[in-house]
Design a protein around this motif. Sequence first.
Motif, short mmCIF file in Angstrom:
data_model
loop_
_atom_site.label_atom_id
_atom_site.label_comp_id
_atom_site.label_asym_id
_atom_site.label_seq_id
_atom_site.Cartn_x
_atom_site.Cartn_y
_atom_site.Cartn_z
N GLY A 107 50.81 56.09 63.38
CA GLY A 107 50.24 56.27 62.06
C GLY A 107 49.66 54.97 61.57
N MET A 108 49.07 55.06 60.38
CA MET A 108 48.45 53.89 59.78
C MET A 108 49.01 53.64 58.39
SD MET A 108 44.43 53.15 58.96
CE MET A 108 43.86 53.20 60.65
N LEU A 109 49.35 52.38 58.13
CA LEU A 109 49.66 51.94 56.77
C LEU A 109 48.38 51.35 56.22
CD1 LEU A 109 53.07 50.06 57.15
CD2 LEU A 109 52.67 52.09 55.73
N LEU A 110 48.03 51.75 55.00
CA LEU A 110 46.87 51.15 54.32
C LEU A 110 47.36 50.61 52.99
CD1 LEU A 110 45.72 54.22 55.51
CD2 LEU A 110 43.64 52.92 55.17
N GLN A 111 46.69 49.60 52.49
CA GLN A 111 47.15 48.97 51.26
C GLN A 111 46.02 48.30 50.50
OE1 GLN A 111 51.05 47.17 51.29
NE2 GLN A 111 50.16 45.21 50.75
N THR A 112 46.01 48.48 49.19
CA THR A 112 45.01 47.82 48.34
C THR A 112 45.45 46.37 48.10
OG1 THR A 112 46.13 48.33 46.27
CG2 THR A 112 44.58 49.99 47.10
N ALA A 117 50.24 51.36 48.59
CA ALA A 117 50.21 51.69 50.01
C ALA A 117 50.09 53.18 50.29
CB ALA A 117 51.46 51.13 50.70
N ARG A 118 49.54 53.50 51.46
CA ARG A 118 49.48 54.88 51.95
C ARG A 118 49.94 54.88 53.41
NH1 ARG A 118 48.36 55.25 47.40
NH2 ARG A 118 46.49 56.07 46.40
N TRP A 119 50.50 56.02 53.82
CA TRP A 119 50.87 56.23 55.23
C TRP A 119 50.15 57.48 55.72
CZ3 TRP A 119 52.59 54.61 59.70
CH2 TRP A 119 53.14 55.50 60.62
N ILE A 120 49.41 57.35 56.81
CA ILE A 120 48.73 58.51 57.40
C ILE A 120 49.18 58.66 58.85
CG2 ILE A 120 46.50 59.57 57.96
CD1 ILE A 120 45.21 58.00 55.76
N LYS A 166 52.72 38.21 53.07
CA LYS A 166 53.42 39.17 52.21
C LYS A 166 53.81 40.47 52.90
CE LYS A 166 51.82 39.77 48.14
NZ LYS A 166 51.10 39.85 46.84
N GLY A 167 53.16 40.77 54.00
CA GLY A 167 53.41 42.04 54.68
C GLY A 167 52.82 43.21 53.90
N PHE A 168 53.27 44.42 54.25
CA PHE A 168 52.88 45.63 53.52
C PHE A 168 54.02 46.00 52.57
CE2 PHE A 168 48.97 47.52 55.31
CZ PHE A 168 48.68 46.55 56.26
N SER A 169 53.72 46.71 51.52
CA SER A 169 54.76 47.08 50.55
C SER A 169 55.66 48.18 51.12
CB SER A 169 54.14 47.51 49.23
OG SER A 169 53.32 48.65 49.41
N LYS A 170 55.23 48.82 52.21
CA LYS A 170 56.07 49.81 52.89
C LYS A 170 56.28 49.41 54.35
CE LYS A 170 55.11 53.69 49.86
NZ LYS A 170 56.38 53.54 49.09
N ILE A 171 57.42 49.83 54.90
CA ILE A 171 57.68 49.61 56.32
C ILE A 171 58.03 50.95 56.95
CG2 ILE A 171 58.43 47.21 56.04
CD1 ILE A 171 61.34 48.23 56.33
N VAL A 179 61.70 59.34 61.69
CA VAL A 179 60.73 58.34 61.25
C VAL A 179 60.72 58.33 59.72
CG1 VAL A 179 58.29 57.68 61.25
CG2 VAL A 179 59.30 58.73 63.30
N LYS A 180 60.97 57.15 59.14
CA LYS A 180 60.98 57.05 57.67
C LYS A 180 60.05 55.94 57.21
CE LYS A 180 65.64 58.86 57.12
NZ LYS A 180 67.03 58.56 56.76
N VAL A 181 59.31 56.25 56.16
CA VAL A 181 58.45 55.24 55.53
C VAL A 181 59.14 54.85 54.22
CG1 VAL A 181 56.14 54.73 54.63
CG2 VAL A 181 56.42 56.34 56.55
N ILE A 182 59.61 53.61 54.16
CA ILE A 182 60.40 53.18 53.00
C ILE A 182 59.80 51.92 52.37
CG2 ILE A 182 62.55 54.14 53.95
CD1 ILE A 182 63.33 51.15 54.57
N ASN A 183 60.26 51.59 51.18
CA ASN A 183 59.79 50.37 50.54
C ASN A 183 60.25 49.14 51.32
OD1 ASN A 183 58.48 51.70 48.45
ND2 ASN A 183 60.33 51.74 47.17
N ASN A 184 59.38 48.16 51.45
CA ASN A 184 59.69 46.92 52.15
C ASN A 184 60.64 46.10 51.27
OD1 ASN A 184 59.76 44.45 53.36
ND2 ASN A 184 57.54 44.24 53.56
N PRO A 185 61.88 45.88 51.74
CA PRO A 185 62.86 45.15 50.92
C PRO A 185 62.41 43.71 50.62
CG PRO A 185 63.67 45.41 53.17
CD PRO A 185 62.44 46.27 53.06
N ARG A 186 61.51 43.19 51.44
CA ARG A 186 61.07 41.79 51.24
C ARG A 186 59.77 41.67 50.46
NH1 ARG A 186 61.50 38.40 56.64
NH2 ARG A 186 59.42 39.31 56.75
N TRP A 187 59.21 42.83 50.06
CA TRP A 187 57.91 42.82 49.38
C TRP A 187 58.02 42.24 47.97
CZ3 TRP A 187 52.83 43.26 49.83
CH2 TRP A 187 52.08 43.54 48.69
N LYS A 188 57.14 41.28 47.68
CA LYS A 188 57.02 40.79 46.30
C LYS A 188 55.57 40.94 45.89
CE LYS A 188 60.25 37.10 47.14
NZ LYS A 188 59.77 36.91 48.52
N ALA A 189 55.33 41.68 44.81
CA ALA A 189 53.92 41.97 44.41
C ALA A 189 53.21 40.69 43.98
CB ALA A 189 53.92 42.97 43.28
#
Length: 189
Positions: A107-112, A117-120, A166-171, A179-189
């Motif tokens: 899949g693909m993670l996309l992010q503004t 974020a989006r997961w496809i 910064k990585g992505f806001s989701k991992i 398979v789970k798409v969850i919030n990135n615990p290390r993400w800081k906006a």
Amino acid sequence: MYKEPASFKLDIESGVIEDSKRLVRRLSDMKGYFVDEEAWKELVEKENPVVYEVYAVEQEEREGDLNFATTILYPGKVGKEFFFTKGHFHAKPDRAEVYVALKGRGGMLLQTPEGEARWIPMEPGTIIYVPPYWAHRTVNTGREPFIFLAIYPADAGHDYGTIAKKGFSKIVIEEDGEVKVINNPRWKA
Ligand SMILES: O=P(O)(O)OC[C@H]1O[C@H](O)[C@H](O)[C@@H](O)[C@@H]1O
Ligand SMILES: [Fe+2]
């Protein structure tokens, strides 16, 4: 003055494009990218696997021209997190891209730029339109190599800096065999 039209041979089974430029990314090239740093270090010291290979056919960076590349993203995990590509914004951020999944699953993670974020999910035959301004990263959620083709403007360029930091806001992780798409615990906006 006119460029000569050209054709290339893609081996659909392996993902290799003949007469292209090959790039290899090992796990050691991805320091700081995975949430579980202990697991990253352990795996780098043990076998430092190839995470992905890219076969690219690229033109001079000129507006209007096109590049294309296949990626072979190998199966694997760092801790619970599935193997992924580094991910990037385009250096010219308004440049779009098209991905075509050929083999395997992922899949693909996309992010503004604001971190939305989006997961496809992607399987063979999935075509993804990556709009201007969205960073993009592919993830292998399967047990075999995940292979796809991408076509992008020759002047798009790669901007790795923001994502590297910064990585992505989701991992994307495996938990309880799912398979789970969850919030990135290390993400800081
Ligand atoms: O550049 P990465 O984020 O590591 O992704 C790996 C590659 O994936 C696709 O093939 C893109 O078309 C390439 O431009 C990119 O280089
Ligand atoms: Fe791209």
